[in-house]
Motif scaffolding. Structure first.
Motif, PDB file in Angstrom:
ATOM      1  N   ASN A 108      73.086  35.181  19.054  1.00  0.00           N
ATOM      2  CA  ASN A 108      71.664  35.450  18.847  1.00  0.00           C
ATOM      3  C   ASN A 108      70.858  34.224  18.435  1.00  0.00           C
ATOM      4  O   ASN A 108      69.652  34.314  18.250  1.00  0.00           O
ATOM      5  CB  ASN A 108      71.493  36.545  17.788  1.00  0.00           C
ATOM      6  CG  ASN A 108      71.942  37.889  18.315  1.00  0.00           C
ATOM      7  OD1 ASN A 108      71.187  38.599  18.976  1.00  0.00           O
ATOM      8  ND2 ASN A 108      73.173  38.251  18.029  1.00  0.00           N
ATOM      9  N   ALA A 113      81.993  40.185  17.857  1.00  0.00           N
ATOM     10  CA  ALA A 113      81.027  41.261  18.028  1.00  0.00           C
ATOM     11  C   ALA A 113      79.619  40.742  17.793  1.00  0.00           C
ATOM     12  O   ALA A 113      79.413  39.569  17.487  1.00  0.00           O
ATOM     13  CB  ALA A 113      81.349  42.400  17.059  1.00  0.00           C
ATOM     14  N   GLY A 114      78.643  41.619  17.917  1.00  0.00           N
ATOM     15  CA  GLY A 114      77.235  41.261  17.706  1.00  0.00           C
ATOM     16  C   GLY A 114      76.362  42.236  18.456  1.00  0.00           C
ATOM     17  O   GLY A 114      76.313  42.201  19.688  1.00  0.00           O
ATOM     18  N   THR A 115      75.707  43.119  17.722  1.00  0.00           N
ATOM     19  CA  THR A 115      74.929  44.191  18.349  1.00  0.00           C
ATOM     20  C   THR A 115      73.972  43.670  19.404  1.00  0.00           C
ATOM     21  O   THR A 115      73.787  44.298  20.450  1.00  0.00           O
ATOM     22  CB  THR A 115      74.142  44.953  17.271  1.00  0.00           C
ATOM     23  OG1 THR A 115      75.054  45.494  16.312  1.00  0.00           O
ATOM     24  CG2 THR A 115      73.317  46.070  17.877  1.00  0.00           C
ATOM     25  N   PHE A 116      73.348  42.526  19.149  1.00  0.00           N
ATOM     26  CA  PHE A 116      72.307  42.047  20.053  1.00  0.00           C
ATOM     27  C   PHE A 116      72.756  40.864  20.909  1.00  0.00           C
ATOM     28  O   PHE A 116      71.918  40.175  21.497  1.00  0.00           O
ATOM     29  CB  PHE A 116      71.060  41.683  19.248  1.00  0.00           C
ATOM     30  CG  PHE A 116      70.429  42.870  18.581  1.00  0.00           C
ATOM     31  CD1 PHE A 116      69.697  43.788  19.316  1.00  0.00           C
ATOM     32  CD2 PHE A 116      70.596  43.083  17.225  1.00  0.00           C
ATOM     33  CE1 PHE A 116      69.137  44.893  18.714  1.00  0.00           C
ATOM     34  CE2 PHE A 116      70.034  44.184  16.608  1.00  0.00           C
ATOM     35  CZ  PHE A 116      69.305  45.097  17.349  1.00  0.00           C
ATOM     36  N   ASN A 117      74.067  40.626  21.011  1.00  0.00           N
ATOM     37  CA  ASN A 117      74.545  39.530  21.855  1.00  0.00           C
ATOM     38  C   ASN A 117      74.070  39.676  23.299  1.00  0.00           C
ATOM     39  O   ASN A 117      73.795  38.682  23.971  1.00  0.00           O
ATOM     40  CB  ASN A 117      76.076  39.458  21.844  1.00  0.00           C
ATOM     41  CG  ASN A 117      76.629  38.909  20.538  1.00  0.00           C
ATOM     42  OD1 ASN A 117      75.884  38.455  19.690  1.00  0.00           O
ATOM     43  ND2 ASN A 117      77.950  38.966  20.390  1.00  0.00           N
ATOM     44  N   ASN A 118      74.016  40.898  23.775  1.00  0.00           N
ATOM     45  CA  ASN A 118      73.623  41.146  25.174  1.00  0.00           C
ATOM     46  C   ASN A 118      72.386  42.031  25.246  1.00  0.00           C
ATOM     47  O   ASN A 118      72.244  42.832  26.179  1.00  0.00           O
ATOM     48  CB  ASN A 118      74.775  41.774  25.957  1.00  0.00           C
ATOM     49  CG  ASN A 118      75.097  43.190  25.476  1.00  0.00           C
ATOM     50  OD1 ASN A 118      74.859  43.517  24.301  1.00  0.00           O
ATOM     51  ND2 ASN A 118      75.630  44.024  26.352  1.00  0.00           N
ATOM     52  N   ASN A 119      71.485  41.912  24.257  1.00  0.00           N
ATOM     53  CA  ASN A 119      70.308  42.800  24.259  1.00  0.00           C
ATOM     54  C   ASN A 119      69.511  42.640  25.544  1.00  0.00           C
ATOM     55  O   ASN A 119      69.361  41.536  26.082  1.00  0.00           O
ATOM     56  CB  ASN A 119      69.451  42.550  23.014  1.00  0.00           C
ATOM     57  CG  ASN A 119      68.603  41.306  23.123  1.00  0.00           C
ATOM     58  OD1 ASN A 119      67.497  41.333  23.654  1.00  0.00           O
ATOM     59  ND2 ASN A 119      69.126  40.194  22.612  1.00  0.00           N
ATOM     60  N   ASN A 172      67.511  49.819  24.260  1.00  0.00           N
ATOM     61  CA  ASN A 172      68.907  49.657  23.846  1.00  0.00           C
ATOM     62  C   ASN A 172      69.764  50.609  24.654  1.00  0.00           C
ATOM     63  O   ASN A 172      69.622  51.831  24.538  1.00  0.00           O
ATOM     64  CB  ASN A 172      69.067  49.961  22.341  1.00  0.00           C
ATOM     65  CG  ASN A 172      68.313  48.965  21.484  1.00  0.00           C
ATOM     66  OD1 ASN A 172      68.476  47.772  21.643  1.00  0.00           O
ATOM     67  ND2 ASN A 172      67.485  49.470  20.581  1.00  0.00           N
ATOM     68  N   SER A 227      73.276  50.580  24.829  1.00  0.00           N
ATOM     69  CA  SER A 227      74.604  50.850  24.257  1.00  0.00           C
ATOM     70  C   SER A 227      75.748  50.493  25.191  1.00  0.00           C
ATOM     71  O   SER A 227      76.813  51.124  25.145  1.00  0.00           O
ATOM     72  CB  SER A 227      74.719  52.333  23.859  1.00  0.00           C
ATOM     73  OG  SER A 227      73.665  52.714  23.008  1.00  0.00           O
ATOM     74  N   SER A 228      75.546  49.488  26.033  1.00  0.00           N
ATOM     75  CA  SER A 228      76.563  49.199  27.045  1.00  0.00           C
ATOM     76  C   SER A 228      76.350  47.812  27.624  1.00  0.00           C
ATOM     77  O   SER A 228      75.415  47.101  27.269  1.00  0.00           O
ATOM     78  CB  SER A 228      76.488  50.246  28.165  1.00  0.00           C
ATOM     79  OG  SER A 228      77.492  50.022  29.132  1.00  0.00           O
TER      80      SER A 228
END
Length: 444
Positions: free
Chosen positions: A128, A297-303, A99, A101-102
């Protein structure tokens, strides 16, 4: 009890006896998961097999059985299990940090690969899952139009909270749904007539997926494009499944340009993924440089793992040539199986396109979910357990999705297994129920 019921009970009992480890694992899960299940589509009585390993187009369960994987993770497993190029990309991404963060460079590169395949996606964003992609596409359509009514179709499936198998689901999101008959423009016009000024979107699969692999007739889909233009609604093509039918999906084959497209499944290289995109004037509203930009938003959109796996799959594995070859194999397999079933007088047929197909215990043309009502589920169940006993794994409902490693030898194996199943239960198959007489002419 009929002979068919007895045969089905025998097949189920044989399955139970040969899967003690799966039954034990299932019993343990019952205490913490409702029905031991957290993904409804995978469950069947008395309990599903619990898989422990996959390689190529084969699976191994907890009891040590090896299966030909004809399910292909409900189309998400297009690459098969652990493709070397994708596995290497995931390993490299893990080594660089899980992860970050960017932003990372891969997200723009993956988006470019998708846009190259789907020119109608002038701008796009990641989610996701396909469910999430469809939710965002609907949110976009209703926000742009300031309308709430959405046209969908019986048998349509656009995610866990967007299911219309029986006309709707109690847990569907609360849009104002208009539910019409698939492949029936006359019924569409009847449903929309009083709501033309309130219609925000038309959400449609170019082929019903979980609704039975029923292809959308070109005139029908083109009619929906025209209806969207007439009413000011947005046409959303859900290509989460049908994107695999050609390099540019079903929209490319039919020459239909939607306002928005949704994707998911295999585009993440086997990891969680979804995307929605379309006309630049619509998607630009999510541009954070704009005043009053819409938030997504979405924390894992670009994981990083999905970005790496998805990009590797599209750049190094899924060429147009390999995809076309897979769909040709699927068309040939479906034709051979249908011919074999017809010659043997078995009350089953397969519908679908390319590498996607579905078994139906029905006779005659199948054009909508209404045509499937007369199906005898016991027939599909018996064939399912007969094939499972011959080490072929497909969906309990009869759905089959081929993967890239599923070659000519595997197609022959599936054909042979189904032929054996037919002969093993000869005399038990009841006559196929005819599809309902309510068959409208194409494009009606």
């Amino acid at each position: 009890m009929s002979d068919l019921d007895q045969a089905l009970n025998q097949a189920i009992e044989q399955y139970r006896r040969s899967h003690p480890a799966s039954e034990r694992i299932h019993q343990q899960a019952l205490g913490v998961l409702p029905g031991g299940n957290t993904r409804s589509v995978l469950f069947f009585d008395p309990f599903p097999p619990y898989m422990v390993r996959g390689e190529g187009c084969h699976l191994w369960d907890a009891d040590g059985h090896r299966y030909l994987d004809a399910l292909g993770e409900f189309t998400a497993g297009l690459y098969g299990h652990s493709d070397p190029a994708i596995r290497a990309a995931i390993s490299e991404a893990l080594h660089s940090g899980l992860n970050l963060s960017s932003h990372t460079e891969r997200e723009g590169l993956l988006a470019r690969e998708l846009q190259r395949r789907f020119p109608s996606m002038e701008l796009l964003r990641f989610t996701n899952s396909g469910t999430e992609a469809n939710l965002m596409a609907l949110a976009t359509a209703t926000a742009v139009s300031e309308r709430r009514k959405v046209l969908v179709f019986k048998g349509g499936y656009h995610g866990g909270v967007l299911a219309f198998g029986q006309g709707g689901s109690p847990v569907n999101v609360p849009y104002e749904w208009l539910v019409a008959r698939y492949n029936d423009l006359e019924d569409v016009q009847a449903q929309v007539a009083a709501h033309r000024k309130d219609l925000a979107a038309i959400l449609v699969e170019p082929m019903l997926g979980s609704g039975g692999c029923i292809p959308g007739e070109p005139h029908f889909l083109q009619g929906l494009r025209a209806l969207a233009d007439e009413t000011g609604a947005l046409l959303i093509l859900d290509e989460v499944m049908t994107s695999r039918l050609s390099f540019g999906g079903r929209q490319s084959q039919l020459g239909i340009r939607p306002d928005l497209t949704t994707l998911g499944k295999y585009f993440g290289g086997g990891l969680s993924f979804g995307a929605f995109g379309g006309r630049a004037d619509l998607m630009a509203r999510y541009d954070p440089r704009r005043p009053q930009a819409w938030q997504h938003a979405g924390t894992f959109n670009n994981n990083v793992l999905t970005m790496a796996a998805g990009l590797a799959g599209l750049k190094h594995v899924l060429t147009a040539e390999r995809l076309d070859a897979l769909n040709r194999r699927g068309d040939a397999l479906r034709t051979k199986l249908n011919k074999m079933l017809e010659v043997q007088g078995v009350p089953l047929q397969l519908t679908g396109l390319g590498s996607l197909m579905q078994l139906h215990p029905l006779a005659g043309p199948l054009r909508s979910a209404d045509d499937l009502v007369a199906a005898d589920d016991r027939v599909k169940a018996l064939m399912f357990f007969e094939l499972l006993g011959r080490s072929v794994y497909m969906a309990r409902r009869g759905f089959i999705a081929l993967s890239l490693p599923f070659g000519d030898a595997e197609c022959m194996r599936l054909e042979h297994a189904m032929g054996e199943a037919v002969n093993a239960r000869r005399g038990l198959w009841p006559p196929a129920a005819p599809a309902p007489a309510l068959q409208r002419p194409a494009g009606a």
